[in-house]
Design a protein around this motif. Structure first.
Motif, PDB file in Angstrom:
ATOM      1  N   VAL A 124       7.452  -4.540  -4.890  1.00  0.00           N
ATOM      2  CA  VAL A 124       7.033  -4.546  -6.022  1.00  0.00           C
ATOM      3  C   VAL A 124       5.760  -4.189  -6.723  1.00  0.00           C
ATOM      4  CG1 VAL A 124       8.009  -6.565  -7.535  1.00  0.00           C
ATOM      5  CG2 VAL A 124       9.460  -5.588  -5.918  1.00  0.00           C
ATOM      6  N   ILE A 125       5.504  -5.270  -5.524  1.00  0.00           N
ATOM      7  CA  ILE A 125       3.716  -5.704  -5.825  1.00  0.00           C
ATOM      8  C   ILE A 125       2.762  -4.927  -5.457  1.00  0.00           C
ATOM      9  CG2 ILE A 125       1.547  -6.753  -4.933  1.00  0.00           C
ATOM     10  CD1 ILE A 125       3.611  -9.115  -4.430  1.00  0.00           C
ATOM     11  N   GLY A 126       3.279  -3.888  -4.743  1.00  0.00           N
ATOM     12  CA  GLY A 126       2.317  -2.307  -4.331  1.00  0.00           C
ATOM     13  C   GLY A 126       2.963  -1.137  -5.817  1.00  0.00           C
ATOM     14  N   ALA A 127       4.416  -1.392  -6.291  1.00  0.00           N
ATOM     15  CA  ALA A 127       4.727   0.132  -7.534  1.00  0.00           C
ATOM     16  C   ALA A 127       3.404  -0.382  -8.745  1.00  0.00           C
ATOM     17  CB  ALA A 127       5.728  -0.331  -7.311  1.00  0.00           C
ATOM     18  N   ILE A 128       3.635  -1.746  -9.034  1.00  0.00           N
ATOM     19  CA  ILE A 128       2.787  -2.806  -9.731  1.00  0.00           C
ATOM     20  C   ILE A 128       1.177  -2.279  -9.343  1.00  0.00           C
ATOM     21  CG2 ILE A 128       2.249  -4.370 -11.242  1.00  0.00           C
ATOM     22  CD1 ILE A 128       4.079  -5.599 -10.696  1.00  0.00           C
ATOM     23  N   ILE A 129       1.368  -2.390  -8.759  1.00  0.00           N
ATOM     24  CA  ILE A 129      -0.693  -1.608  -8.810  1.00  0.00           C
ATOM     25  C   ILE A 129      -0.215  -0.002  -8.490  1.00  0.00           C
ATOM     26  CG2 ILE A 129      -2.537  -1.478  -6.331  1.00  0.00           C
ATOM     27  CD1 ILE A 129      -1.391  -4.311  -5.553  1.00  0.00           C
ATOM     28  N   GLY A 130       0.426   0.605  -7.706  1.00  0.00           N
ATOM     29  CA  GLY A 130       0.187   2.066  -7.791  1.00  0.00           C
ATOM     30  C   GLY A 130       0.279   2.635  -8.905  1.00  0.00           C
TER      31      GLY A 130
ATOM     32  N   VAL B 227       0.731  -1.216   0.164  1.00  0.00           N
ATOM     33  CA  VAL B 227       0.351   0.163  -0.135  1.00  0.00           C
ATOM     34  C   VAL B 227       1.238   1.168   0.020  1.00  0.00           C
ATOM     35  CG1 VAL B 227      -1.439   1.542   1.376  1.00  0.00           C
ATOM     36  CG2 VAL B 227      -2.592  -1.646   1.102  1.00  0.00           C
ATOM     37  N   SER B 228       2.207   1.076   0.619  1.00  0.00           N
ATOM     38  CA  SER B 228       2.623   2.825   1.208  1.00  0.00           C
ATOM     39  C   SER B 228       3.075   2.792  -0.732  1.00  0.00           C
ATOM     40  CB  SER B 228       3.751   2.490   2.408  1.00  0.00           C
ATOM     41  OG  SER B 228       3.583   1.865   3.137  1.00  0.00           O
ATOM     42  N   ALA B 229       3.709   1.593  -1.188  1.00  0.00           N
ATOM     43  CA  ALA B 229       4.947   1.893  -3.029  1.00  0.00           C
ATOM     44  C   ALA B 229       3.686   2.187  -3.532  1.00  0.00           C
ATOM     45  CB  ALA B 229       5.065   0.423  -2.464  1.00  0.00           C
ATOM     46  N   GLY B 230       2.440   1.766  -3.728  1.00  0.00           N
ATOM     47  CA  GLY B 230       0.964   2.052  -4.621  1.00  0.00           C
ATOM     48  C   GLY B 230       1.468   3.792  -4.363  1.00  0.00           C
ATOM     49  N   LEU B 231       0.801   4.080  -3.442  1.00  0.00           N
ATOM     50  CA  LEU B 231       0.732   5.293  -2.813  1.00  0.00           C
ATOM     51  C   LEU B 231       1.971   6.803  -3.156  1.00  0.00           C
ATOM     52  CD1 LEU B 231      -0.617   5.531   0.168  1.00  0.00           C
ATOM     53  CD2 LEU B 231      -1.901   5.611  -1.726  1.00  0.00           C
ATOM     54  N   LEU B 232       3.322   6.115  -3.126  1.00  0.00           N
ATOM     55  CA  LEU B 232       4.250   6.785  -3.064  1.00  0.00           C
ATOM     56  C   LEU B 232       4.407   6.576  -4.968  1.00  0.00           C
ATOM     57  CD1 LEU B 232       6.546   5.217  -1.010  1.00  0.00           C
ATOM     58  CD2 LEU B 232       6.060   7.450  -0.748  1.00  0.00           C
ATOM     59  N   VAL B 233       4.250   5.448  -6.427  1.00  0.00           N
ATOM     60  CA  VAL B 233       4.113   5.643  -7.298  1.00  0.00           C
ATOM     61  C   VAL B 233       3.416   6.432  -8.027  1.00  0.00           C
ATOM     62  CG1 VAL B 233       3.949   4.217  -9.237  1.00  0.00           C
ATOM     63  CG2 VAL B 233       5.405   3.246  -7.411  1.00  0.00           C
ATOM     64  N   SER B 234       1.862   6.345  -7.261  1.00  0.00           N
ATOM     65  CA  SER B 234       1.171   7.391  -8.033  1.00  0.00           C
ATOM     66  C   SER B 234       1.434   8.983  -7.941  1.00  0.00           C
ATOM     67  CB  SER B 234      -0.516   6.793  -6.681  1.00  0.00           C
ATOM     68  OG  SER B 234      -0.381   6.884  -5.209  1.00  0.00           O
ATOM     69  N   VAL B 235       2.041   9.195  -6.678  1.00  0.00           N
ATOM     70  CA  VAL B 235       2.232  10.535  -6.431  1.00  0.00           C
ATOM     71  C   VAL B 235       2.907  11.127  -7.123  1.00  0.00           C
ATOM     72  CG1 VAL B 235       2.663  12.288  -4.585  1.00  0.00           C
ATOM     73  CG2 VAL B 235       1.062  10.692  -4.096  1.00  0.00           C
ATOM     74  N   PHE B 236       4.166  10.083  -7.260  1.00  0.00           N
ATOM     75  CA  PHE B 236       5.781  10.472  -8.383  1.00  0.00           C
ATOM     76  C   PHE B 236       4.590  10.696  -9.941  1.00  0.00           C
ATOM     77  CE2 PHE B 236       8.395   8.863  -4.994  1.00  0.00           C
ATOM     78  CZ  PHE B 236       8.347   9.827  -4.179  1.00  0.00           C
TER      79      PHE B 236
END
Length: 831
Positions: A310-316, A33-42
């Motif tokens: 890695v999983i979160g980044a893909i979702i992000g 979740v944290s990785a996904g949020l960061l990727v989406s914000v960027f």
């Protein structure tokens, strides 16, 4: 040695991850979740700046510098000859650029001549290949495939009827504004836009062995303030400024999620150490060293962070694609390029690295228990040894450090650092967490006291709480951060929306606005038809008509919005503070009014001299007043309407305000106004304009609000994790109690009392800290948007805290049910 380390990691650590799948999945989920949020914000900010950068490179090619217009009015074409005469200029390629349409039909018109081939750009290649079509077709244009036009089709384009001379294929068109492009020869483009003899930019190719810095200086002297000389990436930098506030606010919320995730990883590693005490003690008794065990635990956490990241980044990546459509239209339309979704190259690596580092840091703290527990002590239940106790020296160090962080947050919030002031919010929350670490014992005692309020089940639950102070403290912090984030950032955002709405209430004094784009997008162009104002004046029931203009202009390396008004039209309440004497000086061209962020960035104040570059040359004015103004997109420079028209060569208006005559039939006059205005123009009442602007501001905070509630859900997972550990630690104890006749209901209530103690204490701390951070956040956000935001505590903050607490307590249900349903024989036989 490496083989031995791998075997040990595979057998004792990776094997445990598979053995305890639930804990592993939860840890990976929160990090994901944290990785996904960061990727989406960027990705949100990167899409806007990336789209502008991509367009710049597609048009500019190998240009070293760009001479661009100060506003969208551009500059006189004769300036081109002066530019070409500057020593060191290898090629000077003129262009005219103007956005057409709005929304999904928004496109970019590009006008160029044969010299564009010297740029080596995508545009040059397209023109070279299809130049013959443009030369043989009257008013011929090339259109991108995304425009949906066919070759030979005629359609109205600006002031002329254009003919599609050719359709650019998908592969080529996609490189230029996503295929939403209209290309014409320069004279045709000038006719289409009714800007004969005007240019928007000149791309400069430096001659061989020319120093670009010296060339920039010579070009600056040659244009003499009539245009801007800068690197081609100036447009990208200005586009980034428009979305920076959204980026900072969402990053602050995403950071809260990452902090909560770190606490959960800490709990997961504490659970791992607790469950492996027998194995660890046996290894220590056999001569095993502590350091390899600690390294293995840290490597295990790093693996969790890596997989989750890695999983979160893909979702992000997919989250960002959805979130970008939530951006206010004013931000998206403030740049000339269409925003195409793209993930910046740094987004995924940075997000994954942040998750790995957070996991390693949390695991390193939890793994310290291995160093502090002796082999014989490791056989004891968790919490009995000294590993869970905080040393007095560490408490004092934490207290001093926490106070320092909070003091730093106050300084940053009060220092008026613009959008960087938002960093004070995260810093203050971090300081509160460190202070709470110093107060671990009182916090754990408070959790146990709350649990005891629930009678005998609570008394039993309190003993478990006191046996694992570090774990309980970490879970209290996750609840506290979730509640703090909702109370502080949520209420501060609400105060910001209210302040912005109040500042635009003055628009409601005007009955009707006519503009080329919706009022919430701050209409900067195109100009309204020259005869429209006279038509509106002639409508029966119209008492008065006034003009206004808004236009983006380059000032330094930044971008400001020029605003000019007539007869009080479209004036906001913040500009009402300008005195009659200052207005008279503005009418003479002696001074301007600037917003706080412009004054800060330029280093000026009331009474300072300011040089304005304009298409008619540089003009020196006095800063008459510095005013608060909602500057989320760009700062504001206010000047007299006639002065703006003269200096910036923008005749006409972008807004017409209409006031009804006393006693007029509003419905009839409104209908007549709509009939007189072209169909592609916008007609809104003053109250509708205020509502639309308020909704746009609120929409800008919606992404951050969604992230905050995700933080609360992560807190619920953290509470579930802690209570599940509590149940696992006491399986034998719970089995004995069941064998002695204790009911399932009693055990269920025991676990729920632990959750209540943790949740209530965390929520109360969250309310206290959140209220303080709320005040700090209003100050920081006020500096970020360059206006005054009043601190208004709301009864809703208690409701927010209760909702957040309720969501957190949901995490207590699965462990409680597991404790109640634990088979007696299986529980007694454990270990």
């Amino acid at each position: 040695m490496i083989r031995a380390a791998w075997d040990r990691l595979r057998l004792f650590n990776i094997g445990e991850l598979f053995a305890h799948r639930g804990r592993t999945v939860m840890a990976m989920v929160v990090m994901g979740v944290s990785a996904g949020l960061l990727v989406s914000v960027f990705s949100i900010s990167g899409s806007i700046t990336g789209s502008v950068d991509k367009l710049t490179k597609s048009l500019g090619g190998n240009a070293a510098l760009e001479v661009s217009g100060i506003t969208d009015a551009g500059f006189d074409q004769p300036l081109l000859q002066q530019i070409r005469a500057v020593p060191g200029v290898g090629a000077a390629v003129p262009m005219l650029r103007q956005s057409l349409g709005a929304g999904d039909s928004r496109a970019l018109l590009i006008g160029a001549d044969a010299s564009v081939a010297q740029l080596g750009s995508d545009l040059g290649g397209t023109l070279r290949e299809q130049a013959s079509k443009l030369l043989t077709v009257p008013n011929g244009v090339l259109v991108g495939s995304a425009m949906g036009r066919a070759q030979g089709e005629k359609f109205q384009l600006g002031t002329v009827t254009a003919t599609v001379a050719g359709v650019i294929d998908d592969a080529t068109a996609a490189k230029i504004n996503g295929g939403h492009i209209v290309i014409a020869l320069l004279p045709v483009a000038q006719q289409i836009t009714d800007r004969v003899g005007r240019l928007d930019s000149v791309q400069i190719v430096a001659a061989p062995n020319t120093d670009v810095g010296q060339l920039r200086s010579r070009l600056t002297a040659a244009v003499a303030g009539h245009a801007v000389v800068a690197d081609p990436d100036l447009r990208t930098a200005q586009a980034g400024g428009a979305v920076m506030l959204v980026r900072y606010s969402t990053l602050a919320s995403s950071a809260s999620a990452l902090i909560v995730s770190s606490f959960l990883i800490y709990n997961a590693m504490s659970m791992a150490v607790a469950q492996r005490r027998p194995t660890l003690s046996l290894l220590r008794a056999m001569g095993g060293k502590r350091s390899p065990m600690v390294r293995d635990l840290i490597a295990e956490a790093a693996l969790l962070g890596l997989c989750g990241g890695v999983i979160g980044a893909i979702i992000g990546i997919f989250m960002g694609r959805t979130a970008i459509h939530q951006l206010p239209a004013a931000i998206v339309n403030s740049v000339e390029s269409r925003t195409e979704y793209e993930v910046p190259g740094y987004a995924v690596p940075v997000a994954i690295l942040a998750c790995v580092l957070a996991s390693v840091a949390a695991a390193a703290i939890a793994a310290r228990q291995v160093y502090k527990v002796a082999p014989i002590e490791a056989l004891a239940p968790v919490g009995v040894g000294a590993a869970d106790r905080v040393k007095p020296l560490m408490r004092w160090v934490a207290a001093v450090f926490g106070v320092a962080l909070i003091a730093g947050a106050v300084v940053i919030a009060e220092a008026d650092l613009g959008r960087l002031s938002i960093g004070a919010i995260s810093l203050s929350i971090a300081g509160a967490v460190v202070l709470c670490f110093a107060a671990t014992e009182p916090i754990v005692a408070a959790v146990a006291a709350v649990a005891r309020l629930f009678g005998a089940p609570g008394a039993l639950g309190s003993t478990t709480i006191e046996r694992a102070p570090r774990r309980v403290w970490a879970t209290v912090m996750t609840v506290m951060i979730g509640v703090t984030a909702i109370v502080a950032i949520g209420n501060a955002s609400r105060n910001m929306v209210s302040a912005a709405t109040d500042s635009f209430q003055g628009l409601a004094r005007t009955d009707v606005f006519v503009s080329p784009t919706p009022m919430e997008q701050f209409p900067t162009g195109p100009l309204l038809p020259a005869d429209l104002k006279d038509k509106l004046k002639a409508i029966p029931g119209v008492g008065g008509v006034g003009s206004a203009q808004m236009a983006f202009a380059t000032l330094g390396r930044g971008r400001v919005m020029l605003q000019a008004y007539e007869n009080g039209v479209a004036r906001t309440q913040t500009l009402d503070s300008v005195s009659a004497a200052d207005q008279a000086r503005m009418a003479k061209g002696e001074g301007v009014v600037v917003s706080r962020d412009v004054a800060r960035s330029l280093g000026v104040h009331e009474g300072s001299a300011l040089t304005l570059p304009t298409p008619t040359g540089e003009h020196r004015v006095t800063v008459l007043k510095v005013v608060p103004y909602f500057s989320a997109i760009a700062g504001v420079v206010v000047l007299d309407l006639d002065i703006l028209r003269q200096w910036y060569q923008r005749p006409g208006e972008t807004i017409i305000g209409v006031d009804f005559a006393p006693g007029a039939d509003h419905a009839a006059v409104m209908a007549a106004v709509r009939a007189a205005v072209p169909a592609d123009m916008h007609v809104d009442t003053g109250s509708q304009a205020v509502t639309a602007i308020s909704s746009s501001v609120r929409q800008g905070t919606s992404i951050s609000a969604a992230i905050l509630w995700i933080v609360v859900l992560v807190s619920a997972v953290a509470l579930l994790n802690t209570l599940m550990l509590s149940v696992l630690d006491r399986r034998r104890e719970l089995g004995v109690l069941r064998a002695m006749g204790t009911s399932r209901r009693f055990l269920l209530r025991t676990v729920l009392t632990e959750a209540a103690g943790i949740g209530v204490t965390g929520a109360l701390l969250g309310l206290t800290v959140g209220s303080a951070v709320h005040y700090l956040a209003t100050v920081a956000l006020g500096h970020a948007i360059a206006m005054d935001i009043a601190y208004h505590p709301s009864a809703l903050l208690v409701a927010y805290a209760i909702i957040a607490l309720g969501l957190s307590l949901l995490g207590a249900i699965p462990p409680a049910l597991r404790a109640a349903r634990l088979p007696i024989v299986e529980a007694i036989a454990v270990d």
